[in-house]
Design a protein around this motif. Sequence first.
Motif, PDB file in Angstrom:
ATOM      1  N   ASN A 166     -28.737  72.520 135.208  1.00  0.00           N
ATOM      2  CA  ASN A 166     -29.918  72.139 134.442  1.00  0.00           C
ATOM      3  C   ASN A 166     -30.797  71.126 135.166  1.00  0.00           C
ATOM      4  O   ASN A 166     -32.026  71.242 135.164  1.00  0.00           O
ATOM      5  CB  ASN A 166     -29.506  71.576 133.083  1.00  0.00           C
ATOM      6  CG  ASN A 166     -30.697  71.319 132.170  1.00  0.00           C
ATOM      7  OD1 ASN A 166     -31.431  72.238 131.838  1.00  0.00           O
ATOM      8  ND2 ASN A 166     -30.892  70.067 131.786  1.00  0.00           N
ATOM      9  N   ASP A 167     -30.202  70.122 135.798  1.00  0.00           N
ATOM     10  CA  ASP A 167     -30.999  69.112 136.492  1.00  0.00           C
ATOM     11  C   ASP A 167     -31.816  69.711 137.632  1.00  0.00           C
ATOM     12  O   ASP A 167     -32.953  69.273 137.888  1.00  0.00           O
ATOM     13  CB  ASP A 167     -30.097  67.992 137.021  1.00  0.00           C
ATOM     14  CG  ASP A 167     -29.658  67.033 135.924  1.00  0.00           C
ATOM     15  OD1 ASP A 167     -30.135  67.168 134.788  1.00  0.00           O
ATOM     16  OD2 ASP A 167     -28.819  66.158 136.201  1.00  0.00           O
ATOM     17  N   GLN A 168     -31.245  70.683 138.325  1.00  0.00           N
ATOM     18  CA  GLN A 168     -31.990  71.352 139.399  1.00  0.00           C
ATOM     19  C   GLN A 168     -33.101  72.221 138.811  1.00  0.00           C
ATOM     20  O   GLN A 168     -34.239  72.210 139.285  1.00  0.00           O
ATOM     21  CB  GLN A 168     -31.047  72.218 140.239  1.00  0.00           C
ATOM     22  CG  GLN A 168     -29.895  71.479 140.882  1.00  0.00           C
ATOM     23  CD  GLN A 168     -30.318  70.665 142.093  1.00  0.00           C
ATOM     24  OE1 GLN A 168     -31.506  70.464 142.341  1.00  0.00           O
ATOM     25  NE2 GLN A 168     -29.355  70.180 142.851  1.00  0.00           N
ATOM     26  N   LEU A 169     -32.764  72.983 137.777  1.00  0.00           N
ATOM     27  CA  LEU A 169     -33.723  73.916 137.194  1.00  0.00           C
ATOM     28  C   LEU A 169     -34.896  73.201 136.533  1.00  0.00           C
ATOM     29  O   LEU A 169     -36.026  73.713 136.532  1.00  0.00           O
ATOM     30  CB  LEU A 169     -33.013  74.811 136.167  1.00  0.00           C
ATOM     31  CG  LEU A 169     -31.974  75.781 136.764  1.00  0.00           C
ATOM     32  CD1 LEU A 169     -31.104  76.374 135.658  1.00  0.00           C
ATOM     33  CD2 LEU A 169     -32.662  76.894 137.544  1.00  0.00           C
ATOM     34  N   ARG A 191     -41.089  68.384 126.532  1.00  0.00           N
ATOM     35  CA  ARG A 191     -41.241  68.009 127.931  1.00  0.00           C
ATOM     36  C   ARG A 191     -40.611  69.053 128.847  1.00  0.00           C
ATOM     37  O   ARG A 191     -41.187  69.465 129.841  1.00  0.00           O
ATOM     38  CB  ARG A 191     -40.598  66.642 128.181  1.00  0.00           C
ATOM     39  CG  ARG A 191     -40.875  66.075 129.568  1.00  0.00           C
ATOM     40  CD  ARG A 191     -40.056  64.827 129.821  1.00  0.00           C
ATOM     41  NE  ARG A 191     -40.144  63.891 128.711  1.00  0.00           N
ATOM     42  CZ  ARG A 191     -39.281  62.903 128.508  1.00  0.00           C
ATOM     43  NH1 ARG A 191     -38.237  62.767 129.321  1.00  0.00           N
ATOM     44  NH2 ARG A 191     -39.420  62.088 127.498  1.00  0.00           N
ATOM     45  N   GLU A 192     -39.384  69.481 128.504  1.00  0.00           N
ATOM     46  CA  GLU A 192     -38.697  70.470 129.339  1.00  0.00           C
ATOM     47  C   GLU A 192     -39.426  71.796 129.340  1.00  0.00           C
ATOM     48  O   GLU A 192     -39.613  72.434 130.372  1.00  0.00           O
ATOM     49  CB  GLU A 192     -37.254  70.663 128.867  1.00  0.00           C
ATOM     50  CG  GLU A 192     -36.301  69.608 129.375  1.00  0.00           C
ATOM     51  CD  GLU A 192     -34.853  70.050 129.283  1.00  0.00           C
ATOM     52  OE1 GLU A 192     -34.597  71.208 128.899  1.00  0.00           O
ATOM     53  OE2 GLU A 192     -33.978  69.227 129.601  1.00  0.00           O
ATOM     54  N   HIS A 193     -39.814  72.270 128.155  1.00  0.00           N
ATOM     55  CA  HIS A 193     -40.445  73.582 128.058  1.00  0.00           C
ATOM     56  C   HIS A 193     -41.893  73.561 128.527  1.00  0.00           C
ATOM     57  O   HIS A 193     -42.469  74.612 128.813  1.00  0.00           O
ATOM     58  CB  HIS A 193     -40.354  74.105 126.629  1.00  0.00           C
ATOM     59  CG  HIS A 193     -38.981  74.560 126.256  1.00  0.00           C
ATOM     60  ND1 HIS A 193     -38.577  75.873 126.340  1.00  0.00           N
ATOM     61  CD2 HIS A 193     -37.901  73.877 125.820  1.00  0.00           C
ATOM     62  CE1 HIS A 193     -37.319  75.977 125.954  1.00  0.00           C
ATOM     63  NE2 HIS A 193     -36.882  74.781 125.627  1.00  0.00           N
ATOM     64  N   GLY A 194     -42.479  72.377 128.594  1.00  0.00           N
ATOM     65  CA  GLY A 194     -43.851  72.275 129.050  1.00  0.00           C
ATOM     66  C   GLY A 194     -44.004  72.424 130.547  1.00  0.00           C
ATOM     67  O   GLY A 194     -45.113  72.606 131.044  1.00  0.00           O
ATOM     68  N   ARG A 229     -35.136  67.551 137.514  1.00  0.00           N
ATOM     69  CA  ARG A 229     -34.753  66.158 137.296  1.00  0.00           C
ATOM     70  C   ARG A 229     -33.671  65.665 138.241  1.00  0.00           C
ATOM     71  O   ARG A 229     -33.318  64.483 138.228  1.00  0.00           O
ATOM     72  CB  ARG A 229     -34.268  65.972 135.850  1.00  0.00           C
ATOM     73  CG  ARG A 229     -35.325  66.161 134.792  1.00  0.00           C
ATOM     74  CD  ARG A 229     -34.951  65.436 133.513  1.00  0.00           C
ATOM     75  NE  ARG A 229     -33.610  65.761 133.086  1.00  0.00           N
ATOM     76  CZ  ARG A 229     -33.313  66.654 132.149  1.00  0.00           C
ATOM     77  NH1 ARG A 229     -34.295  67.327 131.568  1.00  0.00           N
ATOM     78  NH2 ARG A 229     -32.072  66.893 131.799  1.00  0.00           N
ATOM     79  N   SER A 230     -33.124  66.526 139.058  1.00  0.00           N
ATOM     80  CA  SER A 230     -32.043  66.144 139.958  1.00  0.00           C
ATOM     81  C   SER A 230     -32.497  65.052 140.927  1.00  0.00           C
ATOM     82  O   SER A 230     -33.653  65.026 141.381  1.00  0.00           O
ATOM     83  CB  SER A 230     -31.567  67.363 140.747  1.00  0.00           C
ATOM     84  OG  SER A 230     -30.710  66.979 141.798  1.00  0.00           O
TER      85      SER A 230
END
Length: 483
Positions: free
Chosen positions: A105-108, A46-49, A111-112
């Motif tokens: 990480n949440d900003q990048l 999910r993250e890398h997609g 998901r923040s």
Amino acid sequence: MNTPLRRLATITLVMFVALMGAATWVQFFQAESLNTDPRNVRMLYREHGNARGPIVAGGEAIAVSVPVDDPFGYQRTYPQGDLYSAVTGFYSIANGSTQLEKAENDQLTGRSDQLFFTRIRDLLTGKKPEGAAVETTILPAAQQAAREAIGDQEGAVVAVEPSTGRILALVSTPGFDPNALAVHSTSEAAAQYRALDEAQGNPLRSKVIQERFAPGSTFKLVTAAAALESGSYTSETLVPSPVELPLPQTSATIGNFGGSSCGGEQVTLADALRISCNTAFASLGMTLGEDAMREQSERFGFLDPDLTVPMEVVESVFPSDLDPAMLAQSAIGQRDVQATPLQMAMVSSAIANGGRLMTPYLVDTVRAADLTVVSRTRPQVYSDAVSASTASQLTQMMVGVVESGSGRSARIDGVQVAGKTGTAQTTEGQAPHAWFTAFAPADAPRVAVAVIVENGGNLGNEATGGAVAAPIARAVIEAVLAS
């Protein structure tokens, strides 16, 4: 007949409640831990997609996600390799993340909570989600100058803007190439991590914020500040400066560098700092007392376990329960005194800013994919470390260090530099660490710098802070002033 039915119904109800409770526990209470579990392959895909937002310095991406033809969709790349490794850290399928990649990480990833409405808009419009861009405070010219000046020596360099707390350069050596850890082959990424984890010099750790060292004579700035703040001293007050100082209740003594004299049995506080007189500052520390020394240390940022930039900064230490001999050694930055390079930059930064210490920070702005500003860091006061009068006196004392004392290698034509050298003893048989901290211009400071070169760098046992670390600081200062 009714009794068996009631029992069956009760058992069925209990099983139903247990099933619903288990599902609720997993889906709600355990959701966060399961989502962040590195073994969660769905989370990885999910993250890398989705396109992870870039990390930016001076308008240029220093970490960016590029499309790739594999199940993950995007791969993290670092265009300038190890130059920014202590800033970006790495983002890896096999090894997690570090530094800004972890802290932001949440900003990048997008998901923040600050990006909630952006996510809703993307959902309604069918747009593929993208992470936010994290714009750093780094000045590329200062970063490049710091990296080139320290070369192949192990250590760290950090530069801060005194009036705001903006971190302008953050270099830790040896660095590493984050691209080697960002590959999508988990076996290759894991092997690269193991090699770096076992390599000499701890390349995966940022020595600016994650390592602490004996600060040596740079800590004399804190001792001098405590003396001036006590109201009993000025820069011209005479202090004892014997060639050798006996330590109370022991057979040990403290001497000066090379066994030299400081110029007499007494010297002014300004001259004691200018020539870095150990016996004068050791004696001064015992006179001031542990409470005054600890209070002054705390006002500069020591003993703060909660400092973030936004990466966590390891706590700098001033020891407690000191007898007179231990206090004397602590007053010259030895014994159990420990400081990060960032901490020593904070000391200089506070003096440069008229005594007011600003909270250091590395993230300037966060922007959504459509370039709207999500958040912008506003400078904040950390503490009033010293009075304006004390800051002014310390500034002139530090100018003396560079103009006619142990920090001559930091001199810049046409610019008044205020600085302090340090040569910190380490473990027996190891060459001392070379330190230098400074700010410039002294009359209108734009940058404060701290440099440590571990175990004397290329000069080994012959190293001093003035010979090894001061030229590195000078290069960074020149880069900032030229920008």
